[in-house]
Design a protein around this motif. Structure first.
Motif, PDB file in Angstrom:
ATOM      1  N   GLU A  46       0.830  -1.206   0.000  1.00 23.73           N
ATOM      2  CA  GLU A  46       0.000   0.000   0.000  1.00 23.73           C
ATOM      3  C   GLU A  46       0.868   1.260   0.000  1.00 23.73           C
ATOM      4  OE1 GLU A  46      -3.792   1.835   2.488  1.00 23.73           O
ATOM      5  OE2 GLU A  46      -2.825   0.008   3.195  1.00 23.73           O
ATOM      6  N   ALA A  47       1.913   1.262   0.819  1.00 23.89           N
ATOM      7  CA  ALA A  47       2.835   2.402   0.848  1.00 23.89           C
ATOM      8  C   ALA A  47       3.521   2.571  -0.507  1.00 23.89           C
ATOM      9  CB  ALA A  47       3.880   2.204   1.956  1.00 23.89           C
ATOM     10  N   ARG A  48       3.865   1.461  -1.134  1.00 19.86           N
ATOM     11  CA  ARG A  48       4.490   1.509  -2.465  1.00 19.86           C
ATOM     12  C   ARG A  48       3.541   2.158  -3.470  1.00 19.86           C
ATOM     13  NH1 ARG A  48       5.107  -2.708  -6.770  1.00 19.86           N
ATOM     14  NH2 ARG A  48       7.020  -2.207  -7.891  1.00 19.86           N
ATOM     15  N   GLY A  49       2.261   1.810  -3.384  1.00 25.15           N
ATOM     16  CA  GLY A  49       1.269   2.439  -4.254  1.00 25.15           C
ATOM     17  C   GLY A  49       1.190   3.938  -4.015  1.00 25.15           C
ATOM     18  N   SER A  50       1.266   4.340  -2.756  1.00 23.05           N
ATOM     19  CA  SER A  50       1.258   5.773  -2.440  1.00 23.05           C
ATOM     20  C   SER A  50       2.505   6.453  -2.992  1.00 23.05           C
ATOM     21  CB  SER A  50       1.193   5.981  -0.921  1.00 23.05           C
ATOM     22  OG  SER A  50      -0.024   5.500  -0.405  1.00 23.05           O
ATOM     23  N   LEU A  51       3.624   5.750  -2.926  1.00 22.60           N
ATOM     24  CA  LEU A  51       4.863   6.310  -3.461  1.00 22.60           C
ATOM     25  C   LEU A  51       4.775   6.462  -4.984  1.00 22.60           C
ATOM     26  CD1 LEU A  51       7.589   7.308  -2.458  1.00 22.60           C
ATOM     27  CD2 LEU A  51       8.451   4.964  -2.648  1.00 22.60           C
ATOM     28  N   TYR A  52       4.162   5.487  -5.659  1.00 21.21           N
ATOM     29  CA  TYR A  52       3.960   5.607  -7.100  1.00 21.21           C
ATOM     30  C   TYR A  52       2.998   6.752  -7.420  1.00 21.21           C
ATOM     31  CZ  TYR A  52       6.731   1.840  -9.014  1.00 21.21           C
ATOM     32  OH  TYR A  52       7.784   1.061  -9.433  1.00 21.21           O
ATOM     33  N   ALA A  53       1.967   6.942  -6.597  1.00 19.98           N
ATOM     34  CA  ALA A  53       1.054   8.075  -6.797  1.00 19.98           C
ATOM     35  C   ALA A  53       1.816   9.383  -6.635  1.00 19.98           C
ATOM     36  CB  ALA A  53      -0.119   7.994  -5.825  1.00 19.98           C
ATOM     37  N   PHE A  54       2.686   9.456  -5.647  1.00 24.16           N
ATOM     38  CA  PHE A  54       3.538  10.628  -5.431  1.00 24.16           C
ATOM     39  C   PHE A  54       4.385  10.891  -6.670  1.00 24.16           C
ATOM     40  CE2 PHE A  54       7.811  12.043  -3.954  1.00 24.16           C
ATOM     41  CZ  PHE A  54       7.473  13.283  -3.433  1.00 24.16           C
ATOM     42  N   HIS A  55       5.001   9.842  -7.192  1.00 20.04           N
ATOM     43  CA  HIS A  55       5.829   9.924  -8.398  1.00 20.04           C
ATOM     44  C   HIS A  55       5.024  10.476  -9.574  1.00 20.04           C
ATOM     45  CE1 HIS A  55       8.124   8.541 -11.889  1.00 20.04           C
ATOM     46  NE2 HIS A  55       7.207   7.622 -12.157  1.00 20.04           N
ATOM     47  N   ARG A  56       3.851   9.950  -9.792  1.00 13.45           N
ATOM     48  CA  ARG A  56       3.019  10.396 -10.913  1.00 13.45           C
ATOM     49  C   ARG A  56       2.512  11.820 -10.699  1.00 13.45           C
ATOM     50  NH1 ARG A  56       1.488   7.297 -14.838  1.00 13.45           N
ATOM     51  NH2 ARG A  56      -0.589   8.204 -14.919  1.00 13.45           N
ATOM     52  N   ASN A  57       2.114  12.138  -9.477  1.00 16.81           N
ATOM     53  CA  ASN A  57       1.616  13.486  -9.196  1.00 16.81           C
ATOM     54  C   ASN A  57       2.706  14.540  -9.375  1.00 16.81           C
ATOM     55  OD1 ASN A  57      -1.074  12.852  -8.666  1.00 16.81           O
ATOM     56  ND2 ASN A  57      -0.657  12.394  -6.523  1.00 16.81           N
ATOM     57  N   LEU A  58       3.913  14.244  -8.912  1.00 17.45           N
ATOM     58  CA  LEU A  58       4.987  15.216  -9.097  1.00 17.45           C
ATOM     59  C   LEU A  58       5.353  15.376 -10.563  1.00 17.45           C
ATOM     60  CD1 LEU A  58       5.174  15.375  -6.021  1.00 17.45           C
ATOM     61  CD2 LEU A  58       7.629  15.598  -6.367  1.00 17.45           C
ATOM     62  N   GLY A  59       5.337  14.298 -11.321  1.00 17.88           N
ATOM     63  CA  GLY A  59       5.586  14.396 -12.754  1.00 17.88           C
ATOM     64  C   GLY A  59       4.524  15.248 -13.439  1.00 17.88           C
ATOM     65  N   ARG A  60       3.272  15.005 -13.070  1.00 18.17           N
ATOM     66  CA  ARG A  60       2.179  15.796 -13.643  1.00 18.17           C
ATOM     67  C   ARG A  60       2.304  17.265 -13.242  1.00 18.17           C
ATOM     68  NH1 ARG A  60      -1.902  12.385 -13.221  1.00 18.17           N
ATOM     69  NH2 ARG A  60      -2.009  12.621 -10.977  1.00 18.17           N
ATOM     70  N   ALA A  61       2.682  17.515 -11.993  1.00 18.80           N
ATOM     71  CA  ALA A  61       2.857  18.901 -11.523  1.00 18.80           C
ATOM     72  C   ALA A  61       3.961  19.601 -12.308  1.00 18.80           C
ATOM     73  CB  ALA A  61       3.172  18.923 -10.033  1.00 18.80           C
TER      74      ALA A  61
END
Length: 149
Positions: free
Chosen positions: A34-49
């Motif tokens: 679950e934490a890994r999924g959150s980290l991937y969401a962080f990765h995608r969100n920062l890329g999108r930002a």
């Protein structure tokens, strides 16, 4: 109470304490997933930002605010999130280090103590908690309700 399918039945001679311990290890690994999924969401969100920030810079420049556009583009667009790292590098380090090590321990313990069987603790809990013979409480996806006890 034993599970009804071989894939989730405890190996012969395995104690309740072992089933519980391996179940707790699996639970901890699920939290890591679950934490890994959150980290991937962080990765995608920062890329999108960062991509959106690039669009904002273009719009500032088009609106005649080149000083702001140049400053933001130089200082912030493409900036490292952590020292020397973009988020993909954080993901790779996490996946290759902590995550891989945790996954290997989880697999090794399960292989050696549970004959590779997953979710034995949960399967036994399901057997204890479900209402035998009631629709929606079947033991497995292929078990007909009438033959389910």
């Amino acid at each position: 109470m034993k599970s009804v399918d071989d894939a989730h039945t405890r190996p012969e001679g395995t104690s309740d304490a072992t089933v519980e311990a391996v179940g707790k290890l699996s639970e901890a690994f699920e939290v890591i997933e679950e934490a890994r999924g959150s980290l991937y969401a962080f990765h995608r969100n920062l890329g999108r930002a960062d991509l959106t920030l690039g669009e904002a810079v273009e719009k500032l420049r088009a609106a005649g605010h080149t000083e702001f556009a140049d400053e933001i583009e130089t200082d912030l667009v493409g900036r490292n999130v952590l020292a020397g790292r973009w988020t993909f590098q954080i993901m790779e380090e996490f996946d290759d280090g902590y995550y891989a090590t945790f996954r290997e321990h989880d697999r090794r313990v399960r292989d050696e103590l549970m004959a590779g069987r997953r979710h034995v603790y949960e399967a036994e809990m399901k057997q204890e908690r479900r209402t035998h013979g009631r629709q929606g409480h079947e033991a497995t996806p292929t078990t007909p309700t009438s033959a389910d006890d």
